[in-house]
Structure formats: C-alpha cells, structure tokens
Motif scaffolding. Structure first.
Motif, PDB file in Angstrom:
ATOM      1  N   THR A 261       0.711  -1.449  -0.359  1.00 44.97           N
ATOM      2  CA  THR A 261       0.378  -0.010   0.570  1.00 44.97           C
ATOM      3  C   THR A 261       0.964   1.343  -0.349  1.00 44.97           C
ATOM      4  O   THR A 261       0.544   2.065  -0.587  1.00 44.97           O
ATOM      5  CB  THR A 261      -0.904   0.224   1.287  1.00 44.97           C
ATOM      6  N   GLY A 262       2.040   1.126   1.196  1.00 46.41           N
ATOM      7  CA  GLY A 262       3.160   2.424   0.627  1.00 46.41           C
ATOM      8  C   GLY A 262       3.729   2.291  -0.491  1.00 46.41           C
ATOM      9  O   GLY A 262       3.266   3.600  -0.831  1.00 46.41           O
ATOM     10  N   SER A 263       4.020   1.318  -0.906  1.00 45.75           N
ATOM     11  CA  SER A 263       4.709   1.563  -2.524  1.00 45.75           C
ATOM     12  C   SER A 263       3.639   2.508  -3.444  1.00 45.75           C
ATOM     13  O   SER A 263       3.862   2.918  -4.524  1.00 45.75           O
ATOM     14  CB  SER A 263       5.463   0.037  -3.456  1.00 45.75           C
ATOM     15  N   LEU A 264       2.126   1.662  -3.616  1.00 45.02           N
ATOM     16  CA  LEU A 264       1.224   1.983  -4.570  1.00 45.02           C
ATOM     17  C   LEU A 264       1.536   4.099  -3.715  1.00 45.02           C
ATOM     18  O   LEU A 264       1.277   4.660  -4.813  1.00 45.02           O
ATOM     19  CB  LEU A 264      -0.127   1.791  -3.976  1.00 45.02           C
ATOM     20  N   ALA A 265       1.006   4.000  -3.069  1.00 42.84           N
ATOM     21  CA  ALA A 265       0.999   5.145  -2.824  1.00 42.84           C
ATOM     22  C   ALA A 265       2.187   6.365  -3.153  1.00 42.84           C
ATOM     23  O   ALA A 265       2.340   7.578  -3.983  1.00 42.84           O
ATOM     24  CB  ALA A 265       1.375   6.132  -1.014  1.00 42.84           C
ATOM     25  N   GLY A 266       3.333   5.424  -2.870  1.00 41.84           N
ATOM     26  CA  GLY A 266       4.471   6.313  -3.702  1.00 41.84           C
ATOM     27  C   GLY A 266       4.672   6.518  -5.079  1.00 41.84           C
ATOM     28  O   GLY A 266       5.563   7.989  -4.982  1.00 41.84           O
ATOM     29  N   VAL A 267       4.751   5.825  -5.366  1.00 39.89           N
ATOM     30  CA  VAL A 267       4.479   5.816  -6.721  1.00 39.89           C
ATOM     31  C   VAL A 267       3.278   6.798  -7.915  1.00 39.89           C
ATOM     32  O   VAL A 267       3.737   7.486  -8.571  1.00 39.89           O
ATOM     33  CB  VAL A 267       4.214   4.280  -7.944  1.00 39.89           C
ATOM     34  N   THR A 268       2.670   6.948  -6.925  1.00 39.62           N
ATOM     35  CA  THR A 268       1.013   7.563  -7.479  1.00 39.62           C
ATOM     36  C   THR A 268       2.015   9.041  -7.192  1.00 39.62           C
ATOM     37  O   THR A 268       1.584  10.086  -8.012  1.00 39.62           O
ATOM     38  CB  THR A 268       0.413   7.509  -6.593  1.00 39.62           C
ATOM     39  N   VAL A 269       2.591   9.546  -5.750  1.00 39.37           N
ATOM     40  CA  VAL A 269       2.677  11.226  -5.641  1.00 39.37           C
ATOM     41  C   VAL A 269       4.271  10.964  -6.541  1.00 39.37           C
ATOM     42  O   VAL A 269       4.295  12.214  -7.029  1.00 39.37           O
ATOM     43  CB  VAL A 269       3.410  10.976  -4.404  1.00 39.37           C
ATOM     44  N   ALA A 270       5.111   9.977  -6.864  1.00 37.08           N
ATOM     45  CA  ALA A 270       6.646  10.743  -7.617  1.00 37.08           C
ATOM     46  C   ALA A 270       6.275  10.808  -8.604  1.00 37.08           C
ATOM     47  O   ALA A 270       6.563  12.168  -9.648  1.00 37.08           O
ATOM     48  CB  ALA A 270       7.391   9.536  -6.722  1.00 37.08           C
ATOM     49  N   GLY A 271       4.501   9.749  -9.340  1.00 35.98           N
ATOM     50  CA  GLY A 271       4.684  10.741 -10.305  1.00 35.98           C
ATOM     51  C   GLY A 271       4.424  11.718 -10.809  1.00 35.98           C
ATOM     52  O   GLY A 271       4.158  11.528 -12.323  1.00 35.98           O
ATOM     53  N   ARG A 272       3.594  12.248  -9.888  1.00 35.28           N
ATOM     54  CA  ARG A 272       3.277  13.180 -10.716  1.00 35.28           C
ATOM     55  C   ARG A 272       4.404  14.429 -10.747  1.00 35.28           C
ATOM     56  O   ARG A 272       4.004  16.058 -10.475  1.00 35.28           O
ATOM     57  CB  ARG A 272       2.059  13.950  -8.989  1.00 35.28           C
ATOM     58  N   LEU A 273       5.049  13.895  -9.882  1.00 40.37           N
ATOM     59  CA  LEU A 273       6.618  15.120  -9.108  1.00 40.37           C
ATOM     60  C   LEU A 273       7.345  14.927 -10.267  1.00 40.37           C
ATOM     61  O   LEU A 273       9.151  15.930 -10.115  1.00 40.37           O
ATOM     62  CB  LEU A 273       6.668  15.084  -7.530  1.00 40.37           C
ATOM     63  N   SER A 274       8.557  13.022 -10.687  1.00 43.49           N
ATOM     64  CA  SER A 274       9.487  13.255 -11.103  1.00 43.49           C
ATOM     65  C   SER A 274       9.437  13.893 -12.284  1.00 43.49           C
ATOM     66  O   SER A 274      11.082  13.776 -12.940  1.00 43.49           O
ATOM     67  CB  SER A 274       9.588  11.053 -11.290  1.00 43.49           C
ATOM     68  N   ASP A 275       8.594  14.106 -13.393  1.00 42.13           N
ATOM     69  CA  ASP A 275       8.988  15.110 -14.731  1.00 42.13           C
ATOM     70  C   ASP A 275       9.081  16.500 -14.161  1.00 42.13           C
ATOM     71  O   ASP A 275       9.791  17.177 -14.747  1.00 42.13           O
ATOM     72  CB  ASP A 275       7.240  15.049 -15.546  1.00 42.13           C
ATOM     73  N   ARG A 276       8.305  17.037 -13.031  1.00 41.96           N
ATOM     74  CA  ARG A 276       9.024  18.258 -12.946  1.00 41.96           C
ATOM     75  C   ARG A 276       9.483  18.948 -11.880  1.00 41.96           C
ATOM     76  O   ARG A 276      10.344  20.019 -11.801  1.00 41.96           O
ATOM     77  CB  ARG A 276       6.928  18.463 -13.031  1.00 41.96           C
ATOM     78  N   ARG A 277       9.616  18.097 -10.972  1.00 44.30           N
ATOM     79  CA  ARG A 277      10.338  18.586  -9.820  1.00 44.30           C
ATOM     80  C   ARG A 277      11.030  16.795  -9.619  1.00 44.30           C
ATOM     81  O   ARG A 277      10.812  16.694  -8.118  1.00 44.30           O
ATOM     82  CB  ARG A 277      10.098  18.979  -8.303  1.00 44.30           C
ATOM     83  N   PRO A 278      12.482  16.455 -10.121  1.00 42.76           N
ATOM     84  CA  PRO A 278      13.275  15.680 -10.032  1.00 42.76           C
ATOM     85  C   PRO A 278      14.249  15.415  -8.473  1.00 42.76           C
ATOM     86  O   PRO A 278      14.357  14.394  -8.073  1.00 42.76           O
ATOM     87  CB  PRO A 278      13.881  14.706 -11.644  1.00 42.76           C
ATOM     88  N   GLY A 279      14.366  16.270  -8.684  1.00 39.56           N
ATOM     89  CA  GLY A 279      15.818  17.254  -8.277  1.00 39.56           C
ATOM     90  C   GLY A 279      14.774  17.206  -6.612  1.00 39.56           C
ATOM     91  O   GLY A 279      15.379  16.345  -5.404  1.00 39.56           O
ATOM     92  N   ALA A 280      13.506  17.288  -6.042  1.00 40.81           N
ATOM     93  CA  ALA A 280      12.820  18.036  -5.408  1.00 40.81           C
ATOM     94  C   ALA A 280      12.937  16.418  -4.896  1.00 40.81           C
ATOM     95  O   ALA A 280      13.058  16.396  -3.048  1.00 40.81           O
ATOM     96  CB  ALA A 280      11.399  18.422  -5.420  1.00 40.81           C
ATOM     97  N   VAL A 281      12.246  15.599  -5.028  1.00 40.00           N
ATOM     98  CA  VAL A 281      12.059  14.306  -4.761  1.00 40.00           C
ATOM     99  C   VAL A 281      13.040  13.458  -4.176  1.00 40.00           C
ATOM    100  O   VAL A 281      12.957  13.050  -3.146  1.00 40.00           O
ATOM    101  CB  VAL A 281      11.298  12.801  -6.023  1.00 40.00           C
ATOM    102  N   VAL A 282      14.189  13.551  -4.905  1.00 43.34           N
ATOM    103  CA  VAL A 282      15.686  12.424  -4.746  1.00 43.34           C
ATOM    104  C   VAL A 282      16.168  13.591  -3.191  1.00 43.34           C
ATOM    105  O   VAL A 282      16.364  12.749  -2.230  1.00 43.34           O
ATOM    106  CB  VAL A 282      16.017  12.929  -6.097  1.00 43.34           C
ATOM    107  N   ALA A 283      15.758  14.853  -3.434  1.00 46.18           N
ATOM    108  CA  ALA A 283      16.424  14.949  -2.152  1.00 46.18           C
ATOM    109  C   ALA A 283      15.666  15.178  -0.975  1.00 46.18           C
ATOM    110  O   ALA A 283      15.969  15.234   0.631  1.00 46.18           O
ATOM    111  CB  ALA A 283      16.470  16.793  -2.246  1.00 46.18           C
ATOM    112  N   VAL A 284      14.534  14.850  -1.292  1.00 42.91           N
ATOM    113  CA  VAL A 284      13.405  14.318   0.352  1.00 42.91           C
ATOM    114  C   VAL A 284      13.585  12.521   0.676  1.00 42.91           C
ATOM    115  O   VAL A 284      13.890  12.407   1.498  1.00 42.91           O
ATOM    116  CB  VAL A 284      12.386  15.380  -0.169  1.00 42.91           C
ATOM    117  N   THR A 285      13.315  11.814  -0.305  1.00 40.41           N
ATOM    118  CA  THR A 285      13.066  10.397  -0.485  1.00 40.41           C
ATOM    119  C   THR A 285      14.798  10.263  -0.116  1.00 40.41           C
ATOM    120  O   THR A 285      14.829   8.809   1.306  1.00 40.41           O
ATOM    121  CB  THR A 285      12.549   9.858  -1.484  1.00 40.41           C
ATOM    122  N   GLY A 286      16.038  10.619  -0.731  1.00 41.56           N
ATOM    123  CA  GLY A 286      17.237   9.946   0.405  1.00 41.56           C
ATOM    124  C   GLY A 286      17.228   9.302   1.085  1.00 41.56           C
ATOM    125  O   GLY A 286      18.167   8.957   1.564  1.00 41.56           O
TER     126      GLY A 286
END
Length: 400
Positions: A261-286
């Motif tokens: 369930t967490g993984s589904l939530a993760g790819v859903t949220v990241a899918g909306r951000l990974s095109d526009r703000r991939p750096g922010a996703v990596v900076a937070v999740t890493g």
C-alpha cells in the motif's frame, strides 16, 4: 492518462503477482514434486536471472515488431508458461516454464515501458511510468496475498491457473486498444516533398551505443542500488515480523500489504512530481530512506513502530526508485526501442542482487535484522554515488 496504459498495468499486475507469490508456494511445490525446498527455491532465482538477462535480449529481438504484436505475444507466452506449469508433474519442466515466463515478462516490461512513454507527451513520462508500475504495487497489496491464500486453499496449481487467467483480459485489451500502425509505434515521422513517410529510427547498434553514455549508466546504477535496497528487506520481512517482533504468521501478510500500500502511494505521488521536480523528490526521499532502514532495524521489536515504518519505507522506496527509473527513460530517449529494456535490466539487477546480499547477513550477529541494515548500507552507497557524480546526474525539470 490514456486507457492503454491501464491495460498494460493490468498485465504488469498479473506478472508481479506471479513473481512475488512464489515465495509462499515453495513448500507446497517441493512436497508435490518431491524435491527439496532448496531446489524449489531455484525457481525464484531462475525467474530473476531470466528477467535481468532477458530484458535486453528479447527487446532486441522484438524491436522491429509492431508494439501491439510484441506486447500481445509476450502476454500470451507468459500465460501459456503458467498453464504448462500448472499441469506438469516434472520439476525440470516447471523450472523451464519459469525461465520462459521470465523472458516473456522481461520482454513485455521492456516494450511496455517504451510504449507507455510514447503514449503520453514527452514531459509526462513519470506519470505514465507511475501508472505502469502501479500494477506491481497492487500485486503486492492484493495479488500476492490472494495468490498465497489460493495456493493454501486449493493448491499451488490453482494459483498458477489464476495468473494465466489474469493475463487474458489484459491481452484482449492490448489487442483492442494499443496502436498497431508503425507510424504510431516508431514515433519518428519525417516530412518530405511528396508527402509524409515514416523513418524506422536509430539502428540497434546506435541504440546499444547509448549504453556508453555516463548519464544513462549512472541513472541505471542508482535505480539498481535503490531497488536492491528495497528488495533486500522486502524479501526477508517475514522473519522480522515473526522473529524480532514476535508476532504470528498471519501478521506477515498484513505487513506485506502495508508495504505494498505504501509503495502504491509512493509511485502515485512521485509520478506527479518526477517529471517536473525530480531533484526535489530525490532530495527528500534519499535522506528519509537512509534514516528509515536503520530506524526500522532498531524498532522492529515494537509492532506499532514496525508496521508504521514498513508502510513509510514502502512509500519512500518506490517514490525514489520510480523517479530514478524515469530518469533512465529520459536519458535513453535516443534508444526508443531499447530504452525500456535498460530500465528493466536496472530494476531487476537490483531485485536480484539485493536479496542475495541480504541473505549473507542472516548468519551473522545481526540475524533477521541483517537485511534491514543491508538496505541502509545500499542507500548510503547510492547517495554517495549521487554526490560523487552530481555533475552527471540530470535532476532538473525535464523539457517537453
């Protein structure tokens, strides 16, 4: 998102269910076919290795096929392999069907990734990938527990039949909804004086030459490391629940569903951000992952903390992993037919290496918590690589 994306995700769901549910069926398979549990375990290894090796090989073989033909052929081959596996009484034949299924899965995912990217505007590849990978995450939530329960009630063969049946509506949907014309598949159209003609795009040699690009290799390496960390702990989550936390076996399915369930939530949220703000996703999740795996190891004996962290780690792991795999597709844009196989190889290299590394820690002083520490170490390595080669890693907004 276009309808064909969801049909592709349905097939990915069936394939993900098959890949992950096998762990719960191995004792039944070993007893039924009169082999040792260790021998039955080689079915998992055969599938994983087939995925890693098969992705580029099968994608190269199918690169000149219409995408609809390739996708349909791979889905039907996957279903047929499970049908044969469901009726065989020979372990070698079952082993062979797992290799065939892995090759079909690898080929399908490689073509599906490039198809998904081609079905949407260039700046929405991340969202398309999130829809596609949702099939895998839903498999961990519904398919894997369901397959294991079906195997417990009706035997492992029923679980194999169920996977084969799941492929059929996906195959029908692909036949009806995925474009078949070569102009739509190739995505390379050249206008000339006499009208419009279709170019076949780059040669296989030119697409393979993209693997010499440091940016692509770096994205693949990072995607593999993060996926290795994810599956190092996911694979050995059961002994943490039953051993360290001291809970009954029934709680294992609950923990796996939380992770899914967490993984589904993760790819859903990241899918909306990974095109526009991939750096922010990596900076937070890493950093969150780097902190999360050791924290889970330290608090695994406390069930409430264990379950909360399992959900969070599933979400953050898949958010970061899907973002990095999206970068592979962007960096492999000059390899329109092979780019998906590069992403598939990266994903499955990690899924193969992670559990193998984690397994070596089970006999150490860390015991069942060894895989969690392994995941933390792999994330630390990934972040060190990011920092060392930050000049090569493209994490800015992707151009349309």
């Amino acid at each position: 998102m276009p309808l064909p994306l969801y049909l592709l995700a349905m097939a990915v769901f069936a394939m993900g269910t098959s890949e992950f549910m096998l762990a719960g069926l191995l004792p039944d398979i070993a007893a039924d076919l009169d082999v040792t549990l260790a021998s039955a375990g080689t079915l998992t290894s055969a599938f994983a290795i087939g995925m890693v090796v098969g992705a580029p090989l099968v994608a190269a073989l199918a690169r000149d096929w219409p995408r609809r033909t390739g996708l349909l052929g791979f889905v039907l081959a996957f279903a047929a392999a499970h049908a044969v596996g469901a009726v065989t009484t020979s372990f070698p034949v079952l082993f062979a069907t797992r290799i065939v299924a892995a090759l079909a899965n690898a080929g399908f995912l490689a073509v599906a990734l490039t198809t998904a990217a081609a079905l949407v505007p260039p700046d929405k590849k991340g969202r398309a990938l999130a829809v596609l990978l949702s099939g895998t995450t839903v498999a961990t939530v519904v398919g894997v527990p369901g397959g294991s329960a079906l195997g417990l009630l009706l035997g492992w063969r029923a679980a194999f039949w169920a996977v084969a049946a799941l492929c059929l509506p996906a195959a029908l949907g692909i036949l009806r909804a995925v474009p078949a014309t070569r102009a739509e598949e190739a995505g390379v159209v050249t206008t000339v004086s006499g009208g419009t003609t279709v170019s076949n795009g780059p040669t296989l040699h030119a697409e393979l030459a993209q693997l010499a690009r440091p940016r692509l290799l770096l994205a693949m390496l990072l995607g593999a490391l993060v996926n290795a960390a994810t599956f190092a702990s996911f694979t050995f989550l059961a002994p943490v629940v039953t051993g360290t936390a001291g809970l009954g076996t029934g709680w294992v399915s609950f923990a796996l569903m939380l992770f899914g369930t967490g993984s589904l939530a993760g790819v859903t949220v990241a899918g909306r951000l990974s095109d526009r703000r991939p750096g922010a996703v990596v900076a937070v999740t890493g950093p969150l992952l780097l902190l999360g795996w050791p924290t889970l190891a330290l608090l695994a004996d406390r069930p409430p903390a264990l379950f909360a962290l399992v959900f969070l780690q599933g979400a953050v792991s898949f958010a970061l992993g899907s973002t990095l795999i999206t970068r592979v597709l962007y960096e492999a844009s000059e390899a329109p037919t092979m780019g998906g196989s590069y992403a598939t190889a990266a994903l499955n290299s990690g899924a193969t290496a992670g559990p193998l590394l984690a397994a070596t820690t089970l006999g150490t002083a860390a015991g069942t918590l060894g895989p969690l520490w392994t995941s933390g170490a792999l994330i630390a390595l990934a972040l060190c690589v990011m920092l060392a080669f930050r000049g090569l890693l493209t994490l800015r907004t992707s151009p349309a």
